[in-house]
Design an enzyme around this catalytic site. Structure first.
Site, PDB file in Angstrom:
ATOM      1  N   LYS A 126       0.860  -1.179   0.000  1.00  0.00           N
ATOM      2  CA  LYS A 126       0.000   0.000   0.000  1.00  0.00           C
ATOM      3  C   LYS A 126       0.893   1.224   0.000  1.00  0.00           C
ATOM      4  O   LYS A 126       2.042   1.156   0.463  1.00  0.00           O
ATOM      5  CB  LYS A 126      -0.861   0.015   1.263  1.00  0.00           C
ATOM      6  CG  LYS A 126      -2.123   0.813   1.126  1.00  0.00           C
ATOM      7  CD  LYS A 126      -3.227  -0.035   0.536  1.00  0.00           C
ATOM      8  CE  LYS A 126      -4.478   0.749   0.252  1.00  0.00           C
ATOM      9  NZ  LYS A 126      -5.604  -0.144  -0.069  1.00  0.00           N
ATOM     10  N   ASP A 166      -7.031   4.209  -4.555  1.00  0.00           N
ATOM     11  CA  ASP A 166      -7.678   4.060  -3.250  1.00  0.00           C
ATOM     12  C   ASP A 166      -8.309   5.440  -2.988  1.00  0.00           C
ATOM     13  O   ASP A 166      -8.490   6.209  -3.941  1.00  0.00           O
ATOM     14  CB  ASP A 166      -6.645   3.667  -2.170  1.00  0.00           C
ATOM     15  CG  ASP A 166      -7.296   3.121  -0.906  1.00  0.00           C
ATOM     16  OD1 ASP A 166      -7.595   1.917  -0.852  1.00  0.00           O
ATOM     17  OD2 ASP A 166      -7.529   3.897   0.044  1.00  0.00           O
TER      18      ASP A 166
END
Ligand code: GLU
Length: 446
Positions: A126, A166
């Site tokens: 991430k 995201d």
């Protein structure tokens, strides 16, 4: 909690007590895997828990960029390459003022097990920045993306690490990131997912997280010998994920009667149909981060200012916004309103107190790492198409997504079914994801 798990959690707590979100996600996983640790001595022997709670690599970098006034702005950029045992690191980039390293470590940790649940070849990662895209001009966003990629490009690659979107990173930002990457690296490959359809993106990727979540809910209902038609659903958030969820729910005859934004929520008893869902996207793209104009546009709907969607009586609640958005008090409210099921679509959207309240009141709860895995799974389908130099039709992608979600649900049932016959989806998802990652780590040695 198992003794060894307790020790490792304590160790991490001492090392970085301020990483509260990360510690929360570790604790949640460790609570579920006691039996696995006890039945497989290799977990401790190979120090799997210590190794799983330190990212394999974290890249931190400065992101200087020039704003509309010619002033220099500086943000922090990160990429957390959490665990690569199952494949290239894979996971989104989040741009939001709330982003810290703790946020990205929790998201990378969750991603590792989510990706494992899909059974596709993806490790977990991430990244992102504390950059706030809200209120920025297109040129400012482009300047930021170019600067971010000027550092990140040397750390990623189709076989190395494949970022995606995201919160705060949508199709436009992925376009800018990809443009910067291919110029810097002189390489056109599936290094990012969520690309535009027409230049490497996959059909159905935009819808995939929401579609997958609804497929998962259909399976949850099937377990109860029930169907989704006619169900009243409440959703938080009005971004891409909420949109896909509302779209698929309405196509299957359910009624999404409420959605929320930072300014309050919209109550629409008629249900959000395709046209209204499309308007939600328009609202989002306007960059104003409000839902109130919906009520002016669609007569019969109502805007409730400053309140949260969880007070609306419904059958199913689906948090689709951000971590810890649904707390213990909200969960009590859901119970009072006889909500039967909570399918978490945001990553770690429910606090531990909320999950405890669901248990107490017999509300069936499925965690984000299972429910929202359709997004990253379809990213992997995008990677497959890129690697094979081909494009699949929407029906083919959707059918694959559907079958992946069916598989994830079956896995949760297999590992989460209790003696009483009830399904503990949290335990099922955590155990299944953990076993897959741990086995790969053990097989690959040190
Ligand atoms: N950000 C999404 C997630 O939380 C998608 C990640 C991806 O497609 O790589 O799973």
């Amino acid at each position: 909690m198992n003794e060894y798990a307790k020790q490792v959690l304590e160790l991490r707590r001492k090392q970085a007590p301020w990483e509260t979100e990360f510690l929360q996600s570790v604790e949640e996983l460790f609570e579920s895997i006691g039996d696995v640790i006890e039945s497989d001595p290799r977990i401790k022997q190979y120090r799997i828990l210590e190794r799983l709670t330190i990212p394999e690599r974290i890249v931190t970098f400065q992101v200087p960029w020039v704003d509309r006034n010619g002033e220099i702005q500086v943000n922090t950029g990160w990429r957390v390459q959490f665990n690569g045992a199952l494949g290239p690191y894979k996971g989104g980039l989040r741009c939001h003022p709330s982003v810290t390293l703790s946020t990205l470590k929790f998201l990378g940790f969750e991603q590792t097990f989510k990706n494992a649940l899909t059974t596709l070849p993806m490790g977990g990662g991430k990244g992102g920045s504390d950059f706030d895209p809200k209120g920025k001009t297109e040129l400012e966003v482009m300047n930021f993306c170019n600067s971010f990629m000027r550092e990140l490009y040397r750390h990623i690659g189709a076989q190395v690490d494949v970022p995606a979107g995201d919160l705060g990173v949508g199709a436009r930002e992925i376009g800018f990131f990809f443009g910067a990457y291919r110029r810097l690296a002189n390489n056109y490959s599936g290094v990012l997912t969520g690309k535009g359809v027409g230049w490497g993106g996959s059909l159905v990727r935009a819808e995939a997280t929401g579609f997958g979540a609804i497929y998962f809910v259909q399976h949850m209902l099937e377990e109860l010998k029930d169907t989704i038609a006619g169900k009243r659903i409440i959703i938080s958030g009005f971004g891409n994920v909420a949109w896909g969820t509302a779209l698929k729910a309405s196509r299957l005859g359910a009624r999404v009667i409420a959605i929320s934004g930072p300014d309050g929520y919209i109550l629409d008893e008629a249900g959000i149909n395709e046209e209204k869902a499309a308007y939600m996207l328009e609202l989002r793209a306007s960059g104003r981060d409000i839902v109130s104009p919906y009520a002016d546009k669609f007569p019969g709907s109502k805007f409730v200012a400053g309140r949260r969607v969880w007070e609306v009586p419904a059958d199913i609640a689906m948090p689709c916004a951000i971590q810890n958005e649904l707390n213990g008090d909200d969960a009590e409210l859901l119970a009072k309103n006889n909500v039967r099921m909570v399918a978490e679509v945001s990553n770690m959207g429910c606090t531990p107190e909320a999950i405890a309240a669901f248990r107490k009141h017999g509300i069936i709860f499925a965690p984000g790492k299972a429910v929202n895995a359709g997004g990253v799974a379809t990213s992997c389908l995008e990677m497959s198409q890129n690697a094979g130099h081909c494009n699949w039709g929407a029906e083919e992608v959707d059918a694959r997504l559907h079958s992946i979600m069916t598989g994830i649900h079956a896995t949760c049932v297999k590992y989460g079914r209790k003696e009483s016959g009830e399904i503990d989806y949290v335990a099922g998802a955590n155990i299944a994801g953990f076993i897959r990652v741990a086995n790969a780590m053990i097989a690959q040695g040190l």
